[in-house]
Design an enzyme around this catalytic site. Structure first.
Site, PDB file in Angstrom:
ATOM      1  N   CYS A 383       2.732   7.551  60.857  1.00  9.83           N
ATOM      2  CA  CYS A 383       1.552   6.705  61.011  1.00  9.83           C
ATOM      3  C   CYS A 383       0.321   7.414  60.444  1.00  9.83           C
ATOM      4  O   CYS A 383       0.217   7.559  59.231  1.00  9.83           O
ATOM      5  CB  CYS A 383       1.394   6.265  62.459  1.00  9.83           C
ATOM      6  SG  CYS A 383       0.527   4.683  62.580  1.00  9.83           S
ATOM      7  N   HIS A 509       6.518   3.896  63.647  1.00 10.64           N
ATOM      8  CA  HIS A 509       6.821   5.008  64.560  1.00 10.64           C
ATOM      9  C   HIS A 509       8.326   5.087  64.824  1.00 10.64           C
ATOM     10  O   HIS A 509       8.804   4.502  65.799  1.00 10.64           O
ATOM     11  CB  HIS A 509       6.098   4.800  65.890  1.00 10.64           C
ATOM     12  CG  HIS A 509       4.621   4.940  65.801  1.00 10.64           C
ATOM     13  ND1 HIS A 509       3.952   6.080  66.177  1.00 10.64           N
ATOM     14  CD2 HIS A 509       3.673   4.079  65.356  1.00 10.64           C
ATOM     15  CE1 HIS A 509       2.652   5.924  65.980  1.00 10.64           C
ATOM     16  NE2 HIS A 509       2.459   4.712  65.477  1.00 10.64           N
ATOM     17  N   GLU A 511      10.002   7.415  66.019  1.00 15.26           N
ATOM     18  CA  GLU A 511      10.331   8.136  67.262  1.00 15.26           C
ATOM     19  C   GLU A 511      10.590   7.186  68.424  1.00 15.26           C
ATOM     20  O   GLU A 511      11.280   7.522  69.379  1.00 15.26           O
ATOM     21  CB  GLU A 511       9.213   9.137  67.606  1.00 15.26           C
ATOM     22  CG  GLU A 511       7.893   8.550  68.127  1.00 15.26           C
ATOM     23  CD  GLU A 511       6.923   8.108  67.021  1.00 15.26           C
ATOM     24  OE1 GLU A 511       7.371   7.897  65.871  1.00 15.26           O
ATOM     25  OE2 GLU A 511       5.715   7.960  67.323  1.00 15.26           O
TER      26      GLU A 511
HETATM   27  N1  GLN Z   1      -5.456   5.455  63.200  1.00 15.51           N
HETATM   28  C1  GLN Z   1      -4.490   4.937  62.273  1.00 15.51           C
HETATM   29  C2  GLN Z   1      -4.501   3.427  62.239  1.00 15.51           C
HETATM   30  O1  GLN Z   1      -4.982   2.777  63.117  1.00 15.51           O
HETATM   31  C3  GLN Z   1      -3.102   5.437  62.612  1.00 15.51           C
HETATM   32  C4  GLN Z   1      -2.575   4.958  63.912  1.00 15.51           C
HETATM   33  C5  GLN Z   1      -1.451   5.765  64.445  1.00 15.51           C
HETATM   34  O2  GLN Z   1      -1.201   6.882  64.015  1.00 15.51           O
HETATM   35  N2  GLN Z   1      -0.749   5.223  65.438  1.00 15.51           N
HETATM   36  O3  GLN Z   1      -4.020   2.851  61.305  1.00 15.51           O
END
Ligand code: GLN
Length: 541
Positions: A383, A509, A511
């Site tokens: 992310c 994600h 994970e």
């Molecule tokens: N802050 C980034 C976004 O909103 C990444 C979010 C995250 O890592 N969950 O896109």
């Protein structure tokens, strides 16, 4: 059969591991052939943990259907290997919100709306929601917080009523307590357990089983004492001794016959012994590694490991499949900088840059991605970690020196990461990110394609920003390619660097989908790449 209900409460102190006990019991029952789901009721007023800082609440776990939930749901999924949903996590905030909405709609027909019966009725109807689908034989409900807390009271009252509604043998209460060892007295002490059971009894709930957390084995006389003073059978006083790994707990609970006692009390009758072969196979590999790697995880909430719970557990799963001991160092991204990269990072066989929000520590994260890319160290960005890898590549390779994410720099001339279109006019913070599972198509013969062994995947998301497709051609030409794309929106889900042994970043994600029985392919292959890297002697320190 109609679903049977198991309620899990906790006393004496928080952090006793109710989630692990609920998950372990769920695993044992599932391994006997029952279909089981576990749900969590949290006493706080937030609608969900999505608006909470990870330092407050640990990781926010996201389900396929896009609910932002408590991290215990992660344990439920990792142990049971089956997905949870919005319905598996309720908070006091949601309960009150539902009741107040109904009141505004006039649903209470002029009645005075009160904690009892309206709040407790709303809690109960949510206790039963999953059981009523007919999909589950057994519903385990974990009540967050501690018995005796003011905010837990409506939940405990709802448990009392639910037990009454369900009738004998259709529900039980398992109470988790602490039996501390007093060094100076050289004794295990039962008084805190007695008091917490007394408090539960005063609220009208007599526990059926006591699971006692302890550092030392509970001798028979202590079990008898607890049984006598807490009004439970001696065999229902279960010892839960500190374990080396959370994944040992199902076997420890089996040894204590927790599953048999529960089935007896619920009058479910004899079933075959639980089939725990796969679980034991996993534990065997976990405990007998033949190799070792060092992984550096760069994040900004590293002081609290609960903040990255699912990543830590996915590493454990991936290590076990590879029969590899994974030593994880958690590196504070604020302390990583362009001038100390080799000092901080040269000791690692793999570098992972963690998810996150906001400006703090972001330059350290970006620098870490560049270091891994330049030194051909296996790299995995999740992310924000993927977004940082994109920014690093733009700055170093595309020579867009001021490239940034518009999350951090609103006036960058090169917003290679930009706010998603449908996020632009949102006013409300809670539950408004791009959340939950989306399909992603993989590029043939890409690293992602090889890792997954298929062309289409579904993964979970939690973000507002995305790769800016205006720059796509430039990136591709220079060797950073989008190997995963959402077929409906064109949104880039995976980026990888071609001229590198293993450099991959995902907008989603992974994970959140790694379980004991299904370790996530991206983690498995990352550890594999780290093993190769170490074997190749490419590590500089
Ligand atoms: N802050 C980034 C976004 O909103 C990444 C979010 C995250 O890592 N969950 O896109």
């Amino acid at each position: 059969m109609a679903a049977k209900y198991i309620f899990v409460t906790g006393g004496v102190t928080s952090s006793l591991g109710k989630g692990i006990i609920a998950s372990s019991l769920g695993k044992l029952l599932q391994a006997r052939g029952f279909s089981v789901t576990i749900q969590k009721f949290d006493p706080y007023l937030n609608i969900d943990p999505g608006t909470m800082n990870p330092y407050e609440h640990g990781e926010c776990y996201v389900t396929d259907d896009g609910a932002e939930t408590d991290l215990d749901l992660g344990h439920y999924e990792r142990f049971l290997n089956s997905p949870t949903s919005q319905a598996n996590n309720l908070t006091t905030g949601q309960i009150y919100y539902n009741v107040i909405k109904k009141e505004r709609e006039g649903a209470y027909l002029g009645k005075t709306v009160q904690v009892i019966p309206h709040i407790t009725d709303e809690i109960k109807s949510n206790f039963f929601r999953l059981g009523e689908t007919g999909n589950f034989d057994i519903v385990i409900t974990e009540i967050g917080g501690c018995v005796g807390d003011i905010e837990s009271l409506p939940f405990i009252e709802a448990v009392r009523q639910a037990k009454w509604d369900l009738g004998d043998h259709n529900s039980i209460v398992i109470h988790l307590t602490l039996v501390p060892y007093l060094k100076s007295a050289g004794e295990l002490k039962t008084k805190p357990t007695q008091h917490s059971v007394k408090m539960l009894s005063e609220a009208g709930v007599q526990p059926n089983v006591l699971v006692c957390r302890t550092e030392y084995p509970l001798p028979t006389d202590i079990r008898k004492k607890i049984a006598l003073f807490c009004n439970v059978d001696v065999s229902s006083v279960i010892q839960s001794i500190d374990a080396e790994s959370i994944y040992d707990v199902p076997l420890l609970m089996r040894k204590e016959r927790l599953d048999e006692i529960v089935l007896e009390k619920l009058k479910i009758g004899k079933t075959k012994d639980p089939n725990l072969e796969t679980w034991k196979g996993f534990l065997g590999k976990l405990k007998n590694p033949t190799k070792e790697v060092n992984i550096g995880i760069v994040g900004k909430y590293v002081e609290l490991q609960d903040a990255y719970k699912s990543i830590a557990e996915a590493m454990v799963h991936a290590g076990a499949v590879n029969e590899c001991k994974v030593n994880v160092d958690w590196l504070q991204s604020e302390n990583v900088a362009v001038d100390n990269l080799s000092e901080k990072l040269s000791g690692y066989d793999g570098i992972l840059v963690a998810p996150g929000f906001g400006e703090r520590g972001i330059e350290g994260k970006i620098a870490a991605t560049s270091y891994a890319r330049n030194n051909k160290i296996p790299f995995f960005g999740i992310c924000l970690g993927m977004q940082c890898a994109v920014i690093g590549f733009a700055r170093d390779v595309l020579k867009l020196e001021q490239a940034h994410s518009s999350e951090v720099s609103s006036d960058t001339p090169d917003p290679v990461i930009d706010l998603m279109e449908d996020q632009k006019n949102l006013k409300q913070m809670g539950g408004t990110m791009r959340l939950g599972a989306y399909i992603c198509k993989l590029k043939k013969n890409s690293l992602a394609n090889q890792v997954y062994g298929k062309m289409e995947i579904s993964e979970r998301h939690r973000h507002r920003y995305e790769f800016n497709n205006k720059y796509l051609e430039q990136f591709e030409k220079a060797g950073m390619i989008p190997s995963g794309i959402n077929p409906d929106t064109g949104l880039v889900e995976i980026m990888e660097v071609k001229d590198h042994p293993y450099f991959i970043g995902s907008q989603f994600h992974p994970e959140l989908k790694s379980t004991v029985e299904n370790p996530h392919p991206l983690f498995v292959s990352f550890i594999n790449a780290a093993i190769d890297f170490r074997k190749g002697g490419e590590r500089t320190k």
